[in-house]
Design an enzyme around this catalytic site. Structure first.
Site, PDB file in Angstrom:
ATOM      1  CE1 TYR A 144     -34.784  19.952   6.816  1.00 26.50           C
ATOM      2  CE2 TYR A 144     -34.234  18.273   5.371  1.00 26.50           C
ATOM      3  CZ  TYR A 144     -34.024  19.441   5.559  1.00 26.50           C
ATOM      4  OH  TYR A 144     -33.395  20.609   5.020  1.00 26.50           O
ATOM      5  CG  ASP A 239     -32.377  17.344  14.864  1.00 25.92           C
ATOM      6  OD1 ASP A 239     -32.710  17.081  13.497  1.00 25.92           O
ATOM      7  OD2 ASP A 239     -32.484  18.377  15.271  1.00 25.92           O
ATOM      8  CE  LYS A 267     -36.617  24.020  12.524  1.00 25.50           C
ATOM      9  NZ  LYS A 267     -37.223  24.598  11.207  1.00 25.50           N
TER      10      LYS A 267
HETATM   11  P1  KE4 Z   1     -31.796  24.305   9.002  1.00 29.94           P
HETATM   12  O1  KE4 Z   1     -30.389  23.950   8.513  1.00 29.94           O
HETATM   13  O2  KE4 Z   1     -32.861  24.513   8.054  1.00 29.94           O
HETATM   14  O3  KE4 Z   1     -31.514  25.561   9.946  1.00 29.94           O
HETATM   15  O4  KE4 Z   1     -32.203  23.176  10.243  1.00 29.94           O
HETATM   16  C1  KE4 Z   1     -32.301  21.884   9.568  1.00 29.94           C
HETATM   17  C2  KE4 Z   1     -33.306  21.225  10.411  1.00 29.94           C
HETATM   18  C3  KE4 Z   1     -32.778  20.206  11.452  1.00 29.94           C
HETATM   19  N1  KE4 Z   1     -33.413  19.360  12.269  1.00 29.94           N
HETATM   20  C4  KE4 Z   1     -34.762  19.765  12.536  1.00 29.94           C
HETATM   21  C5  KE4 Z   1     -35.613  18.653  13.156  1.00 29.94           C
HETATM   22  C6  KE4 Z   1     -35.520  20.519  11.420  1.00 29.94           C
HETATM   23  O5  KE4 Z   1     -36.849  20.793  11.543  1.00 29.94           O
HETATM   24  C7  KE4 Z   1     -34.562  21.297  10.543  1.00 29.94           C
HETATM   25  C8  KE4 Z   1     -35.091  22.316   9.409  1.00 29.94           C
HETATM   26  N2  KE4 Z   1     -36.551  22.454   9.607  1.00 29.94           N
HETATM   27  C9  KE4 Z   1     -37.273  22.862   8.276  1.00 29.94           C
HETATM   28  C10 KE4 Z   1     -38.898  22.698   8.408  1.00 29.94           C
HETATM   29  N3  KE4 Z   1     -39.244  21.622   8.575  1.00 29.94           N
HETATM   30  C11 KE4 Z   1     -36.956  24.262   8.030  1.00 29.94           C
HETATM   31  C12 KE4 Z   1     -37.508  24.911   7.051  1.00 29.94           C
HETATM   32  C13 KE4 Z   1     -36.899  24.724   5.515  1.00 29.94           C
HETATM   33  O6  KE4 Z   1     -36.491  23.864   5.163  1.00 29.94           O
HETATM   34  O7  KE4 Z   1     -37.084  25.974   4.948  1.00 29.94           O
END
Ligand code: KE4
Length: 428
Positions: A144, A239, A267
């Site tokens: 993701y 990523d 994060k």
């Molecule tokens: P954000 O757009 O949520 O800040 O980041 C996206 C993203 C990109 N790459 C990786 C490896 C990520 O894990 C994420 C976001 N992670 C999720 C949890 N698995 C965020 C939690 C959510 O979607 O509310």
């Protein structure tokens, strides 16, 4: 746990926001029940509106590696906020955070701050396409990379949890430029690149996949990604939104000693405020406006309050002995959870990289999306609920990673292990 206030707030929220939440994974849909509404957090604990306390292993999905409301971060933010919250102009803080990140990630020769991990990956891909003049992107099933259209193809995290790895609303014309492969399948990767390399701008990968739980790369896999992409002039994007400063201070690229062409972060570098970043080789990042022709912008990018939280977080993380302390806590938790499962007689598989981890309810080795899906998600749901009842807050989905912080004490670990044994015994 009494959660009448959370329940009534959730009812109201559902009238206002889709699913009552502002991000799908928070909705407890995969584990049943209604989500807790949180009123405050301190150290390793979060407190809901019904005054229940929980040992927190979600930590805002990774950012709160120091623990919640760390005094140094809070006081820096208080001082900063008095100077104004956003100027829409450059500040010395952006330089300070950029230098700290680039010192930890030598592969990043130029960096751009954005406001989320999604923005970071979306922008990195646009730059890779602009640099190579190619359109296709390779990603891996279950990874993701945020919710940008072209990346919601066989996506992990909530997309997998809710069974929509290929989201409606993404035009077929977008999706056709995203090629997907099984994670850890080196042979399939080599075959695809040999065939399609002329059209491939970049390969984007979570070097440790935290969005189908916690799936580790096979020793040869990341090396093959690096070697094959170099061979064909394809940009390798790590990523590290989740793995960055989590798997190690220098991220998975330091841990596995693989140097990507571009890196995406998020994060931890925001310390709980909205920050993402992408960066990489000078000649690639030279494509980014206003230096180059690839446009990318953001009203609140490099926001001084967010930069402050990130700077203070990295200041503490960069101190001697911090990652040894995190590693020690993680080892205690790993050993305890494995012992609890053995004693309860339940087959689980536990994986971790640094201080991100996952327990699967399967006896297959989990090496990719397909094997992660062998986990008994119903059993996970029962385990999640039983742990919550015992005051332990896990990620509300089998397909998410858990995290620990500097604030997690031996007492927290002991309580968690005890709760795990009780929960596993009850759900059997
Ligand atoms: P954000 O757009 O949520 O800040 O980041 C996206 C993203 C990109 N790459 C990786 C490896 C990520 O894990 C994420 C976001 N992670 C999720 C949890 N698995 C965020 C939690 C959510 O979607 O509310």
């Amino acid at each position: 746990m009494k959660n009448t206030k959370s329940k009534s707030l959730f009812k109201k929220a559902c009238q206002l926001m889709p699913g009552g939440v502002n991000s799908p994974v928070r909705a407890f849909k995969a584990v049943g029940g209604s989500p807790l509404f949180i009123k405050k957090a301190k150290g390793s604990k979060i407190y809901d509106v019904d005054d229940n306390a929980y040992i927190d292993y979600v930590l805002s999905w990774g950012p709160m590696i120091l623990g919640h409301s760390h005094p140094a971060v809070v006081s820096a933010l208080k001082n900063r906020i008095a100077e104004g919250t956003s100027y829409g102009a450059p500040t010395p803080l952006e330089i300070e955070l950029a230098e700290m990140v680039m010192k930890a990630y030598p592969s990043i020769e130029k960096i751009r701050m954005v406001n989320s991990g999604t923005e970071a990956t979306m922008s990195a891909i646009r730059v890779a396409r602009g640099f190579t003049n190619r359109d296709k992107v390779v990603k891996f099933e279950g990874c993701y990379h945020g919710h940008a259209d072209g990346l919601l193809v066989k996506a992990g995290s909530g997309a997998t949890t809710f069974g929509v790895p290929d989201s409606p609303g993404v035009p077929k014309s977008y999706a056709k430029n995203t090629l997907t492969l099984p994670f850890n399948d080196t042979a399939a990767f080599k075959t695809l690149l040999a065939k399609e390399w002329k059209d491939i701008a970049c390969v984007i990968v979570e070097p440790v996949v935290g969005n189908i739980g916690c799936v580790l790369p096979k020793p040869e896999f990341l090396e093959a990604l690096r070697k094959e992409t170099k061979k064909y002039g394809i940009i390798l994007i790590f990523d590290e939104v989740m793995t960055g400063f989590r798997v190690a201070y220098g991220g998975a690229q330091a841990y596995y000693k693989i140097k990507p062409d571009m890196t995406c972060l998020g994060k931890v570098i925001g310390g709980g405020l909205p920050v993402g970043a992408y960066g990489g080789k000078k000649e690639i990042m030279g494509m980014v406006a206003p230096e180059g022709p690839v446009y990318q912008a953001g009203t609140l990018s490099g926001n001084p309050i967010a930069m402050t939280a990130g700077i203070e977080t990295l200041k503490i993380l960069s101190k001697q002995g911090i990652y040894e302390k995190l590693e020690n806590t993680m080892q205690q938790l790993e050993a305890g959870l494995k012992r609890a499962a053995d004693k309860a007689g339940i087959k689980t598989k536990f994986y971790r990289a640094g201080t991100m981890f996952c327990t699967y309810f399967t006896d297959s080795d989990v090496v990719d999306y397909k094997t992660a899906k062998t986990s008994n998600t119903e059993l996970f749901g029962k385990f999640f609920t039983a742990m919550l009842e015992s005051g332990v807050n896990l990620a509300p989905s089998q397909f998410e990673a858990g995290f620990i912080s500097l604030a997690h004490s031996q007492q927290d670990i002991d309580r968690t292990v005890k709760a795990a044994y009780k929960s596993l015994t009850n759900i059997k």
